[in-house]
Motif scaffolding. Structure first.
Motif, mmCIF file in Angstrom:
data_model
loop_
_atom_site.group_PDB
_atom_site.id
_atom_site.type_symbol
_atom_site.label_atom_id
_atom_site.label_comp_id
_atom_site.label_asym_id
_atom_site.label_seq_id
_atom_site.Cartn_x
_atom_site.Cartn_y
_atom_site.Cartn_z
ATOM 1 N N LEU A 269 0.818 -1.207 0.000
ATOM 2 C CA LEU A 269 0.000 0.000 0.000
ATOM 3 C C LEU A 269 0.857 1.264 0.000
ATOM 4 O O LEU A 269 1.105 1.864 1.055
ATOM 5 C CB LEU A 269 -0.922 0.009 1.227
ATOM 6 C CG LEU A 269 -1.883 -1.168 1.384
ATOM 7 C CD1 LEU A 269 -2.648 -1.048 2.704
ATOM 8 C CD2 LEU A 269 -2.853 -1.247 0.209
ATOM 9 N N PRO A 270 1.332 1.712 -1.164
ATOM 10 C CA PRO A 270 1.970 3.032 -1.233
ATOM 11 C C PRO A 270 0.888 4.103 -1.263
ATOM 12 O O PRO A 270 -0.280 3.816 -1.529
ATOM 13 C CB PRO A 270 2.726 2.975 -2.567
ATOM 14 C CG PRO A 270 1.879 2.066 -3.416
ATOM 15 C CD PRO A 270 1.303 1.039 -2.475
ATOM 16 N N GLY A 271 1.264 5.339 -0.994
ATOM 17 C CA GLY A 271 0.297 6.416 -1.078
ATOM 18 C C GLY A 271 0.113 6.908 -2.506
ATOM 19 O O GLY A 271 -0.985 6.904 -3.056
ATOM 20 N N VAL B 17 7.148 0.350 -7.508
ATOM 21 C CA VAL B 17 7.011 -0.846 -6.677
ATOM 22 C C VAL B 17 7.192 -2.107 -7.519
ATOM 23 O O VAL B 17 7.875 -3.050 -7.110
ATOM 24 C CB VAL B 17 5.643 -0.862 -5.966
ATOM 25 C CG1 VAL B 17 5.380 -2.213 -5.309
ATOM 26 C CG2 VAL B 17 5.563 0.252 -4.922
ATOM 27 N N VAL B 18 6.594 -2.147 -8.691
ATOM 28 C CA VAL B 18 6.578 -3.390 -9.485
ATOM 29 C C VAL B 18 7.874 -3.615 -10.273
ATOM 30 O O VAL B 18 8.023 -4.664 -10.907
ATOM 31 C CB VAL B 18 5.369 -3.414 -10.457
ATOM 32 C CG1 VAL B 18 4.069 -3.288 -9.686
ATOM 33 C CG2 VAL B 18 5.472 -2.317 -11.517
ATOM 34 N N THR C 171 -1.711 -1.619 -4.240
ATOM 35 C CA THR C 171 -2.795 -0.657 -4.418
ATOM 36 C C THR C 171 -2.377 0.667 -3.792
ATOM 37 O O THR C 171 -2.047 0.713 -2.601
ATOM 38 C CB THR C 171 -4.096 -1.135 -3.740
ATOM 39 O OG1 THR C 171 -4.564 -2.314 -4.386
ATOM 40 C CG2 THR C 171 -5.183 -0.072 -3.804
ATOM 41 N N SER C 172 -2.374 1.737 -4.575
ATOM 42 C CA SER C 172 -2.079 3.049 -4.004
ATOM 43 C C SER C 172 -3.290 3.527 -3.210
ATOM 44 O O SER C 172 -4.437 3.211 -3.537
ATOM 45 C CB SER C 172 -1.734 4.052 -5.110
ATOM 46 O OG SER C 172 -2.793 4.160 -6.048
ATOM 47 N N ALA D 238 11.912 0.859 0.464
ATOM 48 C CA ALA D 238 10.733 0.347 1.172
ATOM 49 C C ALA D 238 9.968 -0.643 0.300
ATOM 50 O O ALA D 238 9.500 -1.685 0.786
ATOM 51 C CB ALA D 238 9.826 1.497 1.602
ATOM 52 N N ALA D 239 9.844 -0.337 -0.995
ATOM 53 C CA ALA D 239 9.109 -1.228 -1.897
ATOM 54 C C ALA D 239 9.817 -2.569 -2.056
ATOM 55 O O ALA D 239 9.175 -3.633 -2.040
ATOM 56 C CB ALA D 239 8.942 -0.555 -3.256
ATOM 57 N N LYS D 240 11.131 -2.549 -2.207
ATOM 58 C CA LYS D 240 11.875 -3.798 -2.352
ATOM 59 C C LYS D 240 11.809 -4.623 -1.068
ATOM 60 O O LYS D 240 11.673 -5.856 -1.108
ATOM 61 C CB LYS D 240 13.331 -3.495 -2.723
ATOM 62 C CG LYS D 240 13.503 -2.948 -4.135
ATOM 63 C CD LYS D 240 14.978 -2.678 -4.450
ATOM 64 C CE LYS D 240 15.157 -2.167 -5.866
ATOM 65 N NZ LYS D 240 16.593 -1.878 -6.177
ATOM 66 N N THR D 241 11.894 -3.941 0.074
ATOM 67 C CA THR D 241 11.815 -4.639 1.356
ATOM 68 C C THR D 241 10.452 -5.288 1.539
ATOM 69 O O THR D 241 10.340 -6.450 1.944
ATOM 70 C CB THR D 241 12.099 -3.659 2.509
ATOM 71 O OG1 THR D 241 13.406 -3.094 2.330
ATOM 72 C CG2 THR D 241 12.031 -4.354 3.856
#
Length: 285
Positions: free
Chosen positions: A40-42, A50-51, A81-82, A251-254
């Motif tokens: 869940l990114p903003g 992210v992808v 999902t943002s 953060a996305a990779k983690t």
């Protein structure tokens, strides 16, 4: 026929629930569109970032601030999902993802650190959140805790360690305001009442960072029996005065790697015929 006539002739809804037909009103996703685990990114523009580390993905829905993609990461099904900015829209995302059978939710974002040791570019993995926002209060009493699921926290820590990222583990403060709520000056130097005292109190209590969604996500997930956590990259340090959009993809990779670890944790539970994952069960590294 006028628009007014068209509205009057429309068939009445069978239910007050706007999601009655299965497709969710805001997210425009339906059953089967999302994986068990959803990041869940903003910012909707962050979805493409992210992808980047995934094996593959397809954008399955896009409406307002909500953009959803589903694919695989190292063979593990995963979605993103943002949520837009703030807890009200994040709460909608949690509600509608729960209705299409999402089980694990990880907030992926940016934050402002309020302790010197959390440097710009580091990660903050939340163990819980101060509910200094209004959305969660619409659901449950104010002294109900906003806590991260221990399995999600463990998976995020394992992922950050594996990736070699500097991270900090602790309590986050979620606010409804980027400026006054986070003790920043408003327009023309306006300062909210007790602004300095609030931030000092949070620092003394060991709170690590400010952001705007984690408390609502964690609270709603807990109420609905979902797993949830949060990992944010530090963009600003309020003690040193630094601000840089550095380490945006960390953060996305983690979180993506953490989803793989969550799947392996679930597999370890099944193999051991255990009731839930615990430190005595290993996961493949």
């Amino acid at each position: 026929m006028s628009d007014d006539d068209a509205d009057e002739s429309a068939e009445p809804m069978d239910s007050e629930d706007p999601n009655d037909d299965g497709e969710q009103y805001h997210l425009e996703v339906g059953p089967g569109d999302v994986a068990d685990s959803v990041l869940l990114p903003g910012n909707p523009e962050r979805v493409e970032k992210v992808v980047e580390s995934w094996d593959d993905h397809d954008v399955v829905a896009e409406h307002r601030e909500y953009r959803t993609a589903t694919g695989t990461y190292d063979g593990t099904p995963i979605s993103v999902t943002s949520t837009g900015i703030g807890s009200p829209s994040a709460g909608i995302a949690v509600e509608e993802l729960a209705r299409v059978d999402a089980e694990s939710l990880i907030r992926v974002g940016s934050c402002g650190a309020i302790r010197e040791e959390a440097s710009v570019g580091d990660l903050v993995i939340s163990t819980g959140a101060v509910r200094q926002e209004g959305t969660s209060k619409e659901y449950v009493r104010e002294d109900y805790p906003a806590t991260a699921d221990y399995r999600v926290v463990s998976a995020l820590v394992a992922a950050a360690e594996e990736l070699g990222y500097d991270y900090h583990l602790g309590v986050t403060c979620s606010t409804d305001s980027f400026y006054a709520g986070q003790s920043r000056p408003g327009f023309d130097g306006f300062e909210a009442r007790d602004s300095d005292e609030k931030i000092d109190e949070l620092r003394q209590a060991g709170v690590l960072n400010f952001e705007m969604e984690a408390a609502a996500i964690l609270t709603l997930a807990s109420i609905y029996g979902l797993r949830a956590g949060a990992v944010c990259t530090v963009y600003a340090n309020r003690v040193t005065g630094e601000f840089r959009t550095e380490g945006e993809r960390k953060a996305a990779k983690t979180a993506s790697l953490a989803v793989k670890y969550l799947a392996e944790m679930d597999g370890a539970v099944e193999d051991a015929d255990a009731s839930r994952w615990h430190a005595g069960l290993s996961i493949e590294r």
